[in-house]
Design an enzyme around this catalytic site. Structure first.
Site, PDB file in Angstrom:
ATOM      1  CG  ASP A   9     -34.815 -28.415  21.884  1.00 59.43           C
ATOM      2  OD1 ASP A   9     -33.563 -28.564  21.224  1.00 59.43           O
ATOM      3  OD2 ASP A   9     -35.667 -29.034  21.970  1.00 59.43           O
ATOM      4  CG  ASP A  11     -34.786 -32.038  16.370  1.00 60.45           C
ATOM      5  OD1 ASP A  11     -35.041 -31.912  15.066  1.00 60.45           O
ATOM      6  OD2 ASP A  11     -33.504 -32.278  16.661  1.00 60.45           O
TER       7      ASP A  11
HETATM    8 MG   LIG Z   1     -36.230 -31.312  21.648  1.00 53.57          MG
END
Ligand SMILES: [Mg+2]
Ligand SMILES: [Zn+2]
Length: 181
Positions: A9, A11
């Site tokens: 992932d 962010d």
């Molecule tokens: Mg995230």
């Protein structure tokens, strides 16, 4: 011959999640991310970023800004013995988006679309792969795609963890290196 992947992932895992990060000067890399990506590369694993980017759909920034930031990030990893092999993003949102981006997209996590496309594009062995996310929706997307190991990056140790095989919590990113074998 298939390749195992480290799915990240973005962010909250690659960069600190300050909310709708879209310019290089907004990026603070999460401690340990360069070490982790270098370890994956040393083991000849593919490294693939899978990121919901509803900020595009909401009109906060555009596709060229996202691509520019992605290329800038890839450059930083290349300078640190790492490599990002591919970046997949979903700009859509089912409700809060401009009309052309408003849809219930099969790419938006917790849906598994980005992971399945990466599998097909790169010839990945998903059962032998690892995903790291900072939200349950990341792990859910990976579960639905059949990713064998799903790690919740939870530095505070406060998130509840799904009680399923293949799931574990990590408090620091380098802890994930132990799963790349
Ligand atoms: Mg995230
Ligand atoms: Zn989408």
């Amino acid at each position: 011959m298939t390749v195992r992947a480290l799915f990240l992932d973005r962010d909250g895992v690659v960069n600190v999640d300050h909310g709708y990060v879209h310019r290089p000067e907004q990026v603070d890399f999460v401690p340990g991310i360069f070490e982790l990506v270098a370890a994956a590369r040393a083991r000849q694993w593919a490294v693939v970023v899978v990121t919901n980017q509803s900020g595009i759909g909401r009109g906060y920034y555009d596709e060229p800004a996202f691509r520019h930031l992605s290329e800038w990030m890839r450059g930083r990893f290349a300078e640190n013995e790492g490599r990002i092999d591919a970046v997949y993003h979903c700009p859509h949102h089912p409700r809060d988006a401009l009309p052309e981006y408003r849809k219930d997209c099969t790419d938006r996590k917790p849906a598994p679309g980005m992971l399945l496309r990466a599998r097909d594009d790169l010839g990945l062995d998903l059962a032998g792969s690892v995903l790291i996310g900072d939200r349950p929706s990341d792990l859910e997307a990976a579960r639905r795609a059949g990713v064998g190991t799903r790690l919740l990056f939870d530095p505070e140790g406060t998130e509840s963890l799904p009680d399923e095989p293949g799931v574990a919590r990590i408090r620091t990113l380098p802890e994930a290196i132990a799963w790349l074998d």
